[in-house]
Design a protein around this motif. Structure first.
Motif, PDB file in Angstrom:
ATOM      1  N   PHE A   1      13.859 -19.673 -38.226  1.00 39.34           N
ATOM      2  CA  PHE A   1      14.416 -19.287 -36.935  1.00 39.34           C
ATOM      3  C   PHE A   1      13.559 -19.902 -35.823  1.00 39.34           C
ATOM      4  CE2 PHE A   1      15.947 -16.403 -40.049  1.00 39.34           C
ATOM      5  CZ  PHE A   1      17.250 -16.107 -39.670  1.00 39.34           C
ATOM      6  N   PRO A   2      13.661 -21.242 -35.678  1.00 36.24           N
ATOM      7  CA  PRO A   2      12.800 -21.944 -34.715  1.00 36.24           C
ATOM      8  C   PRO A   2      13.023 -21.448 -33.281  1.00 36.24           C
ATOM      9  CG  PRO A   2      13.992 -23.479 -36.146  1.00 36.24           C
ATOM     10  CD  PRO A   2      14.596 -22.142 -36.347  1.00 36.24           C
ATOM     11  N   ASN A   3      11.937 -21.418 -32.522  1.00 34.10           N
ATOM     12  CA  ASN A   3      11.997 -21.099 -31.084  1.00 34.10           C
ATOM     13  C   ASN A   3      12.460 -19.678 -30.783  1.00 34.10           C
ATOM     14  OD1 ASN A   3      11.146 -23.680 -30.680  1.00 34.10           O
ATOM     15  ND2 ASN A   3      13.030 -24.435 -29.744  1.00 34.10           N
ATOM     16  N   MET A   4      12.549 -18.852 -31.823  1.00 36.55           N
ATOM     17  CA  MET A   4      12.899 -17.440 -31.607  1.00 36.55           C
ATOM     18  C   MET A   4      11.651 -16.596 -31.815  1.00 36.55           C
ATOM     19  SD  MET A   4      15.605 -15.033 -33.652  1.00 36.55           S
ATOM     20  CE  MET A   4      15.254 -13.279 -33.841  1.00 36.55           C
ATOM     21  N   PHE A   5      11.311 -15.804 -30.798  1.00 42.72           N
ATOM     22  CA  PHE A   5      10.118 -14.966 -30.849  1.00 42.72           C
ATOM     23  C   PHE A   5      10.518 -13.497 -30.798  1.00 42.72           C
ATOM     24  CE2 PHE A   5       8.698 -19.003 -29.149  1.00 42.72           C
ATOM     25  CZ  PHE A   5       7.498 -19.229 -29.825  1.00 42.72           C
ATOM     26  N   THR A   6       9.818 -12.672 -31.564  1.00 47.93           N
ATOM     27  CA  THR A   6      10.157 -11.253 -31.680  1.00 47.93           C
ATOM     28  C   THR A   6       8.997 -10.408 -31.151  1.00 47.93           C
ATOM     29  OG1 THR A   6       9.337 -11.290 -33.964  1.00 47.93           O
ATOM     30  CG2 THR A   6      11.704 -11.615 -33.631  1.00 47.93           C
ATOM     31  N   ILE A   7       9.065 -10.044 -29.870  1.00 44.79           N
ATOM     32  CA  ILE A   7       8.049  -9.159 -29.298  1.00 44.79           C
ATOM     33  C   ILE A   7       8.164  -7.794 -29.971  1.00 44.79           C
ATOM     34  CG2 ILE A   7       7.129  -8.151 -27.182  1.00 44.79           C
ATOM     35  CD1 ILE A   7       7.076 -11.221 -27.223  1.00 44.79           C
ATOM     36  N   VAL A   8       7.051  -7.268 -30.433  1.00 44.50           N
ATOM     37  CA  VAL A   8       7.019  -6.003 -31.174  1.00 44.50           C
ATOM     38  C   VAL A   8       7.939  -6.091 -32.397  1.00 44.50           C
ATOM     39  CG1 VAL A   8       6.947  -3.485 -30.924  1.00 44.50           C
ATOM     40  CG2 VAL A   8       6.792  -4.904 -28.909  1.00 44.50           C
TER      41      VAL A   8
END
Length: 537
Positions: free
Chosen positions: A423-430
């Motif tokens: 899942f490139p360029n996808m960030f999951t805060i918490v």
């Protein structure tokens, strides 16, 4: 999609959620020169503190340790009225932050995200809201919280009830008068503890349906006196430095000693001291071995059981409220201000669902295996599909169309709880396996957001298009997460930490139990080594 031109709006970054994390991400990304669109399902900012407006909702972290720390002026201009602020004040604070930074111009409200899909040909994400609107972005950040997917058990007949009913996180915005109502509350977790304490003070009749008794601890909240304000504000630098050093980023920290290092009388005195202090210190400031040794945990558990028995008049009710099936601290510990006294009221009844399970909801109330009840209102304090639940409710597709909820079907796999392989360029805060899930959450949110924004800036600065974890690095982090908790009692207890509160959900630890300082160090070491463990291409 612009319906007139057919063109899709494009941004550098799309952020899902306008709570504490989404708001701070917007502030940081703007400062770095990125164009941002934030999608928020609600009508205002606030996230948890927008949705959870039920009576009694309040902080269980000290207000001042919970506030944003990034702006000294913001810290000085806001006065907290209580050591543990109630929901209306917290929401006012977050609205103040939104106004101070003019955040709403980049937030699209009433816009719940239904899907997000990665397009490999141009390394972009297309995000789609429930009304069909689409936007394109190079980066996607989820700031959707760990307790934001409400769970209501599949009780037969729920749709037939003729009275009013709702989950606690969907409490009506208008005032609700329960003073002459017959009310059912299903659940006795952290939310229910706050709710029951408050609504029991002025209610017609309250029936509480309990599946699992919980250990709770007195909050011991107080108003902040005028003369305290200046001292608190002067102490912010030391306070936030302290939070950076403690296991859970709270003002208190785990005691490294064994509980058995103290003789019984000294041990009792120490526990009494912790018990009489405000906040989470009795849980997250207790002896280290109470988290991993059943004998040590039993000493603390019996101490709390004794406290419960002292406060409940009816011995049978006291026994029902006394946990026996798990040690203290292995579930999220609710903090209360008169919870047990609610059960001493003549118009409050407690039903043990392990003895008398709910069979169905009827037009006029509900039926258990023992009897039928009539209600005007049914309130579901039945918790959340924690950490991964909000991800599963969106159709998030990464490389080759792989669906995130399928990828995580046997348990999540991430690197630092901030990105998943594929899942490139996808960030999951918490995100899952992130220290922020077991933390004084704004302290860990700020670390998450700052790390993610710097990573995005690094990708752009170096002329690259994408960043994602290497598969082996994500597997290694997931193994490390599991090793950290392997010998802890928390992993042996059914709770939302393990995902075991949701029928059919794979049992897996969803947080990170290595402590916030160790987590921050691992993230910083990766960044210092050119984002070791990640592919930047």
């Amino acid at each position: 999609m612009n319906k007139q031109t057919g063109e899709m709006p494009t941004f550098d970054v799309v952020v899902i959620g306008a709570g504490i994390a989404g708001m701070y991400a917007l502030i940081r990304l703007r400062a770095l020169g990125f164009s941002v669109r934030v999608f928020e399902a609600g009508t205002d900012v606030g996230g948890t503190w927008y949705w959870n407006r039920y009576p009694g909702a309040r902080f269980d972290s000290e207000s001042y340790s919970y506030a944003y720390s990034f702006d000294a002026d913001l810290l000085q201009e806001w006065n907290w009225s209580e050591h543990f602020a109630a929901q209306p004040e917290t929401h006012r604070y977050l609205r103040h932050v939104a106004e101070k930074y003019d955040l709403r111009r980049d937030i699209q409200f009433n816009s719940r995200v239904a899907a997000a899909e990665y397009h490999a040909e141009d390394r972009s994400w297309v995000t789609t809201t429930e009304d069909g609107a689409k936007v394109r972005s190079q980066f996607l950040i989820t700031a959707i919280g760990i307790l934001s997917a409400p769970h209501i058990p599949a009780i037969p007949g729920r749709e037939t009830f003729k009275g009013r009913s709702w989950h606690t996180s969907h409490w009506p915005k208008e005032a609700v008068d329960l003073s002459h109502q017959r009310v059912a509350v299903i659940g006795t977790g952290a939310t229910a503890v706050q709710l029951i304490t408050e609504i029991s003070k002025n209610i017609g009749h309250l029936t509480i349906f309990q599946r699992t008794a919980n250990y709770t601890k007195p909050l011991r909240n107080q108003a902040i006196r005028d003369e305290e304000q200046a001292a608190l504000k002067a102490s912010y630098p030391e306070m936030f430095q302290r939070c950076k050093q403690t296991f859970g980023a709270f003002l208190h920290d785990i005691d490294p000693r064994s509980i058995f290092d103290l003789e019984p009388e000294a041990r009792r005195q120490h526990l009494e001291q912790l018990w009489n202090e405000p906040g989470f210190g009795f849980w997250l400031g207790n002896f280290l071995d109470t988290f991993m040794n059943r004998e040590a945990a039993e000493v603390v558990s019996e101490f709390v059981r004794e406290k419960i028995r002292q406060r409940v008049n009816d011995p049978k009710v006291a026994e029902m409220l006394t946990p026996r099936d798990h040690p203290f601290g292995t579930k999220r510990v609710p903090l209360e201000s008169g919870y047990y006294e609610a059960f001493n009221r003549p118009n409050v009844e407690l039903v043990d669902l392990k003895k008398h399970a709910i069979r169905r909801i009827t037009q006029t109330g509900l039926e258990t295996s023992e009897k039928a009840y009539e209600f005007d209102v049914i309130i579901f304090a039945t918790g959340f599909d924690a950490v991964t639940g909000s991800f599963a409710r969106m159709q998030i597709r990464g490389k080759d169309g792989v669906l995130l909820k399928d990828k995580w079907a046997d348990g999540p796999q991430t690197l630092f709880g901030l990105q998943g392989a594929g899942f490139p360029n996808m960030f999951t805060i918490v995100g899952p396996h992130n220290a922020a899930a077991f933390c004084n959450i704004p302290r860990c949110i700020e670390q998450n957001v700052e790390w993610v924004c710097e990573a995005i800036a690094h990708v752009r600065k170096t002329g690259h298009r994408s960043i994602e974890p290497k598969t082996d690095a994500a597997a290694a982090w997931t193994e490390h997460v599991n090793e950290q908790v392997e010998h802890m009692l928390i992993a042996q207890t059914d709770s939302w930490f393990m995902g075991s509160n949701i029928p059919g959900k794979k049992r897996a630890f969803l947080a990170y139990f290595g402590g916030a300082p160790a987590y921050r160090q691992r993230c910083d070491e990766s960044a210092a080594k050119g984002y070791e463990g990640f592919d930047i291409s």
